[in-house]
Motif scaffolding. Structure first.
Motif, PDB file in Angstrom:
ATOM      1  N   VAL A  28     -33.165  22.697   2.767  1.00 35.76           N
ATOM      2  CA  VAL A  28     -33.152  22.954   1.321  1.00 35.76           C
ATOM      3  C   VAL A  28     -32.593  21.741   0.577  1.00 35.76           C
ATOM      4  O   VAL A  28     -33.122  21.336  -0.466  1.00 35.76           O
ATOM      5  CB  VAL A  28     -32.349  24.233   1.005  1.00 35.76           C
ATOM      6  CG1 VAL A  28     -32.120  24.388  -0.487  1.00 35.76           C
ATOM      7  CG2 VAL A  28     -33.065  25.460   1.568  1.00 35.76           C
ATOM      8  N   ALA A  31     -35.286  18.961   0.295  1.00 40.40           N
ATOM      9  CA  ALA A  31     -36.628  19.417  -0.075  1.00 40.40           C
ATOM     10  C   ALA A  31     -37.387  18.417  -0.934  1.00 40.40           C
ATOM     11  O   ALA A  31     -38.616  18.457  -0.982  1.00 40.40           O
ATOM     12  CB  ALA A  31     -36.548  20.760  -0.795  1.00 40.40           C
ATOM     13  N   LEU A 105     -39.549  26.042  -0.008  1.00 41.69           N
ATOM     14  CA  LEU A 105     -38.284  26.694  -0.344  1.00 41.69           C
ATOM     15  C   LEU A 105     -38.340  28.207  -0.175  1.00 41.69           C
ATOM     16  O   LEU A 105     -37.345  28.826   0.217  1.00 41.69           O
ATOM     17  CB  LEU A 105     -37.865  26.332  -1.765  1.00 41.69           C
ATOM     18  CG  LEU A 105     -37.419  24.893  -1.956  1.00 41.69           C
ATOM     19  CD1 LEU A 105     -37.067  24.628  -3.410  1.00 41.69           C
ATOM     20  CD2 LEU A 105     -36.241  24.570  -1.064  1.00 41.69           C
TER      21      LEU A 105
END
Length: 141
Positions: A28, A31, A105
């Protein structure tokens, strides 16, 4: 001692799920990373586990028994990178396309929820085991 096998198995599950959550958090956080030390965009990583087997001959019986889970390692996801047209980006190629990481995500959040639930389940097993051990000790009083 067999009474503590449950705690050992749940503890290995806690360690595995913690590694899984750390890996997801790294995905994350990266990303949008288009340039890494290797020169390309960040590649999604996945924690890989396997069951930990124990030889029961050590305990006086025969066969193999599962005694938890262990992390084998962290592998990179080989799915293709996303290409986005952004000619003003410093990492754009000659045609104006930028390769973005292969991190989705939405999938990462689903994986994080699953890892959190598995972590909570292992904590519940540990707490239930502690309660049973305490009740067993009260029987002897």
């Amino acid at each position: 001692m067999k009474i503590f096998d449950t705690l050992s198995i749940s503890a290995s599950g806690l360690s595995a799920e913690r590694l899984r959550m750390d890996t997801i958090a790294s995905n994350v956080a990266n990303a949008n990373t288009t340039r890494t030390e290797d020169g390309g965009p960040y590649r999604r990583k996945v924690a890989v586990f396997r069951e930990r087997l124990e030889n029961e001959m050590q305990r006086g019986s025969f066969g193999v028994k599962t005694s938890g889970v262990e992390a084998v390692g962290i592998q990179e996801d080989d799915s293709p990178f996303k290409k986005v047209y952004d000619p003003g980006h410093p990492d754009a190629d000659g045609d104006g396309y930028v390769e973005l990481p292969n991190v989705n995500l939405l999938n990462e959040m689903v994986d994080m929820i699953a890892a959190t639930r598995a972590y909570e389940a292992n904590v519940t097993v540990i707490n239930s085991s502690k309660g049973m051990y305490a009740k067993a000790l009260e029987i002897g009083k």
